[in-house]
Design a protein around this motif. Sequence first.
Motif, PDB file in Angstrom:
ATOM      1  N   ALA A  11       0.708  -1.224   0.043  1.00  0.00           N
ATOM      2  CA  ALA A  11      -0.239  -0.095   0.268  1.00  0.00           C
ATOM      3  C   ALA A  11       0.748   1.524  -0.214  1.00  0.00           C
ATOM      4  O   ALA A  11       0.370   2.489  -0.857  1.00  0.00           O
ATOM      5  CB  ALA A  11      -1.474  -0.145   1.246  1.00  0.00           C
ATOM      6  N   GLN A  12       1.713   0.859   0.594  1.00  0.00           N
ATOM      7  CA  GLN A  12       2.838   2.823   1.052  1.00  0.00           C
ATOM      8  C   GLN A  12       3.764   2.256  -0.807  1.00  0.00           C
ATOM      9  O   GLN A  12       3.146   3.872  -1.003  1.00  0.00           O
ATOM     10  CB  GLN A  12       3.794   2.340   1.653  1.00  0.00           C
ATOM     11  N   LYS A  13       3.673   1.335  -1.661  1.00  0.00           N
ATOM     12  CA  LYS A  13       4.267   1.688  -2.386  1.00  0.00           C
ATOM     13  C   LYS A  13       3.434   2.084  -3.445  1.00  0.00           C
ATOM     14  O   LYS A  13       3.347   3.481  -4.156  1.00  0.00           O
ATOM     15  CB  LYS A  13       5.401   0.111  -3.378  1.00  0.00           C
ATOM     16  N   LEU A  14       2.174   1.342  -3.797  1.00  0.00           N
ATOM     17  CA  LEU A  14       1.420   2.148  -4.144  1.00  0.00           C
ATOM     18  C   LEU A  14       0.861   3.894  -3.573  1.00  0.00           C
ATOM     19  O   LEU A  14       0.814   4.577  -5.146  1.00  0.00           O
ATOM     20  CB  LEU A  14      -0.061   1.379  -4.302  1.00  0.00           C
ATOM     21  N   GLY A  15       1.402   4.374  -2.752  1.00  0.00           N
ATOM     22  CA  GLY A  15       0.403   5.073  -2.056  1.00  0.00           C
ATOM     23  C   GLY A  15       1.723   6.200  -3.289  1.00  0.00           C
ATOM     24  O   GLY A  15       1.760   7.716  -4.048  1.00  0.00           O
ATOM     25  N   GLU A  16       3.272   6.230  -3.205  1.00  0.00           N
ATOM     26  CA  GLU A  16       4.186   6.487  -3.114  1.00  0.00           C
ATOM     27  C   GLU A  16       4.009   7.017  -5.030  1.00  0.00           C
ATOM     28  O   GLU A  16       4.871   7.853  -5.538  1.00  0.00           O
ATOM     29  CB  GLU A  16       5.295   5.638  -2.849  1.00  0.00           C
ATOM     30  N   GLU A  17       3.767   5.932  -5.384  1.00  0.00           N
ATOM     31  CA  GLU A  17       3.175   6.058  -7.441  1.00  0.00           C
ATOM     32  C   GLU A  17       2.086   7.162  -7.713  1.00  0.00           C
ATOM     33  O   GLU A  17       2.414   7.797  -8.737  1.00  0.00           O
ATOM     34  CB  GLU A  17       3.126   4.105  -7.746  1.00  0.00           C
ATOM     35  N   ALA A  18       1.610   7.008  -6.476  1.00  0.00           N
ATOM     36  CA  ALA A  18       0.011   8.106  -7.383  1.00  0.00           C
ATOM     37  C   ALA A  18       0.444   9.196  -6.528  1.00  0.00           C
ATOM     38  O   ALA A  18       0.251   9.964  -7.251  1.00  0.00           O
ATOM     39  CB  ALA A  18      -0.505   7.689  -6.072  1.00  0.00           C
ATOM     40  N   VAL A  19       1.633   9.608  -5.906  1.00  0.00           N
ATOM     41  CA  VAL A  19       2.414  11.058  -6.085  1.00  0.00           C
ATOM     42  C   VAL A  19       3.368  11.065  -6.795  1.00  0.00           C
ATOM     43  O   VAL A  19       3.076  11.944  -7.585  1.00  0.00           O
ATOM     44  CB  VAL A  19       2.891  11.226  -4.471  1.00  0.00           C
ATOM     45  N   GLU A  20       3.817   9.790  -7.464  1.00  0.00           N
ATOM     46  CA  GLU A  20       5.003  10.528  -8.109  1.00  0.00           C
ATOM     47  C   GLU A  20       4.161  11.117  -9.650  1.00  0.00           C
ATOM     48  O   GLU A  20       4.290  11.548 -10.530  1.00  0.00           O
ATOM     49  CB  GLU A  20       6.316   9.517  -8.581  1.00  0.00           C
ATOM     50  N   THR A  21       3.074  10.266  -9.805  1.00  0.00           N
ATOM     51  CA  THR A  21       1.997  10.192 -10.784  1.00  0.00           C
ATOM     52  C   THR A  21       1.294  11.774 -10.992  1.00  0.00           C
ATOM     53  O   THR A  21       1.954  12.787 -11.772  1.00  0.00           O
ATOM     54  CB  THR A  21       1.121   9.439 -11.089  1.00  0.00           C
ATOM     55  N   ASP A  44       5.978  14.394 -19.725  1.00  0.00           N
ATOM     56  CA  ASP A  44       6.456  13.402 -20.281  1.00  0.00           C
ATOM     57  C   ASP A  44       6.726  12.309 -19.716  1.00  0.00           C
ATOM     58  O   ASP A  44       7.302  11.212 -20.252  1.00  0.00           O
ATOM     59  CB  ASP A  44       8.238  14.549 -21.254  1.00  0.00           C
ATOM     60  N   LYS A  45       6.775  12.195 -18.541  1.00  0.00           N
ATOM     61  CA  LYS A  45       7.301  11.243 -17.357  1.00  0.00           C
ATOM     62  C   LYS A  45       5.877  10.697 -16.644  1.00  0.00           C
ATOM     63  O   LYS A  45       5.919   9.761 -16.544  1.00  0.00           O
ATOM     64  CB  LYS A  45       7.779  11.151 -16.532  1.00  0.00           C
ATOM     65  N   ILE A  46       4.695  11.271 -17.219  1.00  0.00           N
ATOM     66  CA  ILE A  46       3.174  10.281 -16.447  1.00  0.00           C
ATOM     67  C   ILE A  46       2.997   9.082 -16.667  1.00  0.00           C
ATOM     68  O   ILE A  46       2.190   8.799 -16.270  1.00  0.00           O
ATOM     69  CB  ILE A  46       2.371  11.755 -17.201  1.00  0.00           C
ATOM     70  N   VAL A  47       3.425   8.541 -18.253  1.00  0.00           N
ATOM     71  CA  VAL A  47       3.212   7.485 -19.294  1.00  0.00           C
ATOM     72  C   VAL A  47       3.836   6.306 -17.893  1.00  0.00           C
ATOM     73  O   VAL A  47       3.103   5.070 -17.573  1.00  0.00           O
ATOM     74  CB  VAL A  47       3.346   7.345 -20.716  1.00  0.00           C
ATOM     75  N   SER A  48       5.186   6.842 -18.008  1.00  0.00           N
ATOM     76  CA  SER A  48       6.187   5.813 -17.354  1.00  0.00           C
ATOM     77  C   SER A  48       5.354   5.608 -15.767  1.00  0.00           C
ATOM     78  O   SER A  48       5.578   4.615 -15.082  1.00  0.00           O
ATOM     79  CB  SER A  48       7.322   5.954 -17.469  1.00  0.00           C
ATOM     80  N   GLU A  49       5.424   6.465 -15.211  1.00  0.00           N
ATOM     81  CA  GLU A  49       4.796   6.675 -13.879  1.00  0.00           C
ATOM     82  C   GLU A  49       2.902   5.886 -13.867  1.00  0.00           C
ATOM     83  O   GLU A  49       3.082   5.587 -12.247  1.00  0.00           O
ATOM     84  CB  GLU A  49       4.511   7.894 -13.042  1.00  0.00           C
ATOM     85  N   ALA A  50       2.401   6.017 -14.530  1.00  0.00           N
ATOM     86  CA  ALA A  50       1.055   5.150 -14.619  1.00  0.00           C
ATOM     87  C   ALA A  50       1.578   3.979 -14.676  1.00  0.00           C
ATOM     88  O   ALA A  50       1.275   2.886 -14.057  1.00  0.00           O
ATOM     89  CB  ALA A  50       0.526   5.845 -15.812  1.00  0.00           C
ATOM     90  N   ALA A  51       2.296   3.488 -15.508  1.00  0.00           N
ATOM     91  CA  ALA A  51       2.648   1.259 -15.968  1.00  0.00           C
ATOM     92  C   ALA A  51       3.028   1.807 -14.164  1.00  0.00           C
ATOM     93  O   ALA A  51       2.611   0.223 -14.181  1.00  0.00           O
ATOM     94  CB  ALA A  51       3.197   1.635 -16.527  1.00  0.00           C
ATOM     95  N   ASP A  52       3.601   2.602 -13.619  1.00  0.00           N
ATOM     96  CA  ASP A  52       4.602   2.046 -11.935  1.00  0.00           C
ATOM     97  C   ASP A  52       3.090   2.136 -11.594  1.00  0.00           C
ATOM     98  O   ASP A  52       3.028   0.928 -10.762  1.00  0.00           O
ATOM     99  CB  ASP A  52       5.471   2.738 -11.874  1.00  0.00           C
ATOM    100  N   LEU A  53       2.447   2.937 -10.771  1.00  0.00           N
ATOM    101  CA  LEU A  53       1.211   3.101 -10.423  1.00  0.00           C
ATOM    102  C   LEU A  53      -0.303   2.126 -10.141  1.00  0.00           C
ATOM    103  O   LEU A  53      -0.460   1.153  -9.725  1.00  0.00           O
ATOM    104  CB  LEU A  53       0.009   4.393 -10.853  1.00  0.00           C
ATOM    105  N   MET A  54      -0.601   1.700 -11.981  1.00  0.00           N
ATOM    106  CA  MET A  54      -1.099   0.226 -13.029  1.00  0.00           C
ATOM    107  C   MET A  54      -0.205  -0.880 -11.899  1.00  0.00           C
ATOM    108  O   MET A  54      -1.053  -1.834 -11.658  1.00  0.00           O
ATOM    109  CB  MET A  54      -1.215   0.291 -14.163  1.00  0.00           C
ATOM    110  N   PHE A  55       0.670  -1.396 -11.944  1.00  0.00           N
ATOM    111  CA  PHE A  55       1.700  -1.788 -11.803  1.00  0.00           C
ATOM    112  C   PHE A  55       1.762  -2.500  -9.894  1.00  0.00           C
ATOM    113  O   PHE A  55       0.598  -4.205  -9.956  1.00  0.00           O
ATOM    114  CB  PHE A  55       3.228  -2.054 -11.538  1.00  0.00           C
ATOM    115  N   HIS A  56       1.696  -1.834  -9.584  1.00  0.00           N
ATOM    116  CA  HIS A  56       1.668  -1.635  -7.567  1.00  0.00           C
ATOM    117  C   HIS A  56       0.233  -2.010  -7.303  1.00  0.00           C
ATOM    118  O   HIS A  56      -0.331  -2.410  -6.785  1.00  0.00           O
ATOM    119  CB  HIS A  56       2.224  -0.697  -7.480  1.00  0.00           C
ATOM    120  N   LEU A  57      -0.744  -1.426  -8.102  1.00  0.00           N
ATOM    121  CA  LEU A  57      -2.051  -1.815  -8.153  1.00  0.00           C
ATOM    122  C   LEU A  57      -3.060  -2.870  -8.085  1.00  0.00           C
ATOM    123  O   LEU A  57      -3.428  -2.965  -6.988  1.00  0.00           O
ATOM    124  CB  LEU A  57      -3.513  -0.196  -9.124  1.00  0.00           C
ATOM    125  N   ILE A  58      -2.427  -3.647  -8.856  1.00  0.00           N
ATOM    126  CA  ILE A  58      -2.131  -4.637  -9.533  1.00  0.00           C
ATOM    127  C   ILE A  58      -1.492  -5.709  -7.842  1.00  0.00           C
ATOM    128  O   ILE A  58      -2.705  -6.977  -8.055  1.00  0.00           O
ATOM    129  CB  ILE A  58      -1.896  -5.331 -10.888  1.00  0.00           C
TER     130      ILE A  58
END
Length: 104
Positions: free
Chosen positions: A37-47, A56-70
């Motif tokens: 959950a902490q990692k998901l939160g971190e990725e959400a903030v980074e997104t 220009d980095k939103i797609v990469s951050e969104a991919a990280d966010l989706m990974f951690h959500l799954i």
Amino acid sequence: MDMFDRLETTIRARREAGDAATSYAASLFAKGRPKIAQKLGEEAVETVIAAMAQPDKIVSEAADLMFHLIVLLADTGHTLDDVRAELARREGVSGHDEKAARAS
């Protein structure tokens, strides 16, 4: 099978039989839900930061966010199909109405 389904299959396999020394997903499962959950939160903030300051980095951050959500969904025993079903249930309903119904 689309990319999200393949990713979910891989993540679930790592949960069941992954080696935390060689699999990032398995290492998250080994650390437990609070870390996931902490990692998901971190990725959400980074997104959000990417959206505001580095689009220009939103797609990469969104991919990280989706990974951690799954990963979190898998840890809680839920699937992307559960999310799809919930979105289908909400289809055609005003977002304001749907949110108000949850509040009651």
